[in-house]
Enzyme design. Structure first.
Site, PDB file in Angstrom:
ATOM      1  N   LYS A 163       0.836  -1.195   0.000  1.00 38.55           N
ATOM      2  CA  LYS A 163       0.000   0.000   0.000  1.00 38.55           C
ATOM      3  C   LYS A 163       0.873   1.249   0.000  1.00 38.55           C
ATOM      4  O   LYS A 163       2.000   1.228   0.523  1.00 38.55           O
ATOM      5  CB  LYS A 163      -0.869   0.032   1.266  1.00 38.55           C
ATOM      6  CG  LYS A 163      -1.894  -1.057   1.404  1.00 38.55           C
ATOM      7  CD  LYS A 163      -2.622  -0.926   2.745  1.00 38.55           C
ATOM      8  CE  LYS A 163      -3.638  -2.025   2.960  1.00 38.55           C
ATOM      9  NZ  LYS A 163      -4.831  -1.865   2.109  1.00 38.55           N
ATOM     10  N   ARG A 206      -9.748 -11.911   2.609  1.00 36.43           N
ATOM     11  CA  ARG A 206     -10.657 -12.956   2.127  1.00 36.43           C
ATOM     12  C   ARG A 206      -9.996 -14.325   2.152  1.00 36.43           C
ATOM     13  O   ARG A 206     -10.672 -15.346   2.243  1.00 36.43           O
ATOM     14  CB  ARG A 206     -11.148 -12.598   0.730  1.00 36.43           C
ATOM     15  CG  ARG A 206     -10.098 -12.590  -0.343  1.00 36.43           C
ATOM     16  CD  ARG A 206     -10.529 -11.834  -1.577  1.00 36.43           C
ATOM     17  NE  ARG A 206     -10.683 -10.409  -1.315  1.00 36.43           N
ATOM     18  CZ  ARG A 206     -11.104  -9.529  -2.214  1.00 36.43           C
ATOM     19  NH1 ARG A 206     -11.420  -9.928  -3.434  1.00 36.43           N
ATOM     20  NH2 ARG A 206     -11.214  -8.246  -1.899  1.00 36.43           N
TER      21      ARG A 206
END
Length: 450
Positions: free
Chosen positions: A228, A302
């Protein structure tokens, strides 16, 4: 019951100042300050010696009065002991709102003492305590930075949580995850200096309906090798917000002694960067046996949820519910205040939304739109963990998770934010609870205590 030393908070509906039965001096003071009962406005009332005699609190028009409107008083009032007077509405909701509004996170700096509320007549003290405690637990955990709440510390917090409530707790740590069949939890967390793990908590009568909660416990998310930008990491201490909210919900369930068999699964990892990081284009084999091509290492939540959901699904629970700070796309779609709700049971989804509306804990159902499954296709594996094209990111994440749920009678996924960018009703700025009151409200209706 109000004590002799507590001061009144006088609830005033918009335009109904006359009904407050104020003294002539206080009525003149209210008029001079333009107080008419505007929603959220708090006006201090002086006593003859120049001290504090109490407060007026405006609730606004009756027609659009939020259930937890008293939170606005709790958020701004100073230290002291208080009691409600006037049209405060449902006493339990009024007390709950005030105490949620009075929440402070003061671990790292000295703050003002929180106001103390004398419980209004007719309020359910136990209900208020359990919901406030559950929310405060979630908020405290999310607000704590990763240097004080890495995987080891979150593990110990969860173990203590379980012990304090008489819950059984089992932990699978480090390479034991591979032997136990949780390869994706291991892959995501193996780059960190603190080992990945899965916490498994159980409580209640095994013969009662099975309700399983799964919470994403990423204590910090760098994004992995798909790193990020600096701005994207600023709030990543909150990436364990799903785990925090699941613990807050579990507290309420256990405290209320609901008639259900509760299981809580929390995969705990740090998505760090090192020579052992999992990579883009890696193919992982999940607990369920599905192979997953890694399209983006920043779609790690996830992956760990998938292994935990597969475990939960193996015992066919009546309800399987997960909470996760999963996608930025959810915030683009619905903003920070309204978490998307996905469910295989539309009736349950409607019940959750209704319970959220009644308790100022809103949720909004989004579609499990099956045609979008194609966005996660892979040429080398059963599925890719990142959708292509940049569209419908929250929907495709939910569809990814749905692949790992076959046997549960009903499945619910909440893509929460876990953060209030600015203070709002019943939530201070910072880490926040989302979904606890809504889900608890439905579970209390379906599985009431004996």
């Amino acid at each position: 019951m109000s004590s002799a030393t507590s001061l009144p908070i006088i609830f005033v509906e918009e335009g109904a100042l006359a009904a407050a039965n104020l003294s002539a001096a206080h009525r003149a003071w209210a008029d001079a300050n333009g107080f008419t009962g505007q929603r959220g406005r708090l006006l201090a009332l002086p006593d003859p010696q120049g001290g504090l005699a109490g407060h007026l609190f405006g609730t606004g028009p009756v027609a659009d009065r939020p259930p937890l409107v008293a939170a606005q008083a709790g958020a701004v009032i100073g230290p002291g002991q208080f009691h409600f007077q006037g049209a405060s509405g449902d006493p339990t909701l009024a007390a709950l709102g005030f105490r949620l509004g009075a929440y402070r996170f003061d671990r790292y700096r000295a703050g003002k003492p929180a106001p103390v509320l004398d419980l209004p007549a007719g309020a359910d003290a136990d209900e208020v305590d359990r919901l406030v405690s559950g929310a405060a637990l979630a908020r405290d955990l999310i607000n704590t930075p990763a240097n004080d709440l890495g995987p080891d510390a979150l593990d110990q917090t969860i173990r203590s949580f379980a012990a304090d409530r008489g819950m059984e707790c089992r932990a699978i740590v480090g390479d034991d995850l591979l032997a136990a069949g949780f390869p994706m939890i291991h892959a995501v967390g193996r780059a960190s200096a603190q080992a990945p793990r899965l916490l498994d908590l159980t409580w209640g009568n095994p013969d009662d309906p099975k309700v399983t909660l799964v919470g994403k416990g990423v204590t910090f998310d760098t994004g992995g090798l798909d790193i990020k930008p600096a701005s994207g990491m600023l709030l990543m201490k909150k990436d364990m917000g799903g785990a925090a909210n699941v613990l807050g919900l579990a507290h309420a369930i256990v405290s209320a002694k609901l008639r259900l068999r509760l299981r809580v699964l929390i995969p705990v990892v740090e998505n760090a960067i090192s020579g052992t990081s999992f990579r883009p284009s890696d193919v992982l084999t999940s607990r369920k046996g599905l192979t997953v091509e890694i399209g983006n290492t920043d779609a790690e939540g996830r992956l760990i949820l998938a292994d935990a959901l597969a475990l939960a699904d193996e015992e066919s629970p009546a309800l399987l519910l997960d909470m996760a700070t999963l996608t930025g796309a959810a915030r683009v779609a619905l903003g920070p205040e309204l978490p998307p709700l996905y469910s295989t049971d539309d009736e349950l989804a409607r019940a959750l939304m209704a319970a959220g509306t009644a308790s100022d804990d809103p949720l909004w159902q989004m579609p499990l739109w099956s045609p979008y499954d194609a966005m996660m296709s892979s040429k080398v594996a059963d599925v890719n963990n990142a959708g292509t094209g940049g569209f419908a990111g929250s929907v495709t994440a939910a569809l990814f998770l749905r692949r790992f749920v076959d046997n549960a009678a009903a499945w619910v996924h909440l893509d929460i934010f876990g953060w209030a960018p600015e203070a709002r009703l019943a939530r201070s700025q910072g880490g926040t609870d989302q979904g606890i009151r809504a889900v608890y409200g439905v579970l209390k209706q379906r599985y009431p205590a004996a």
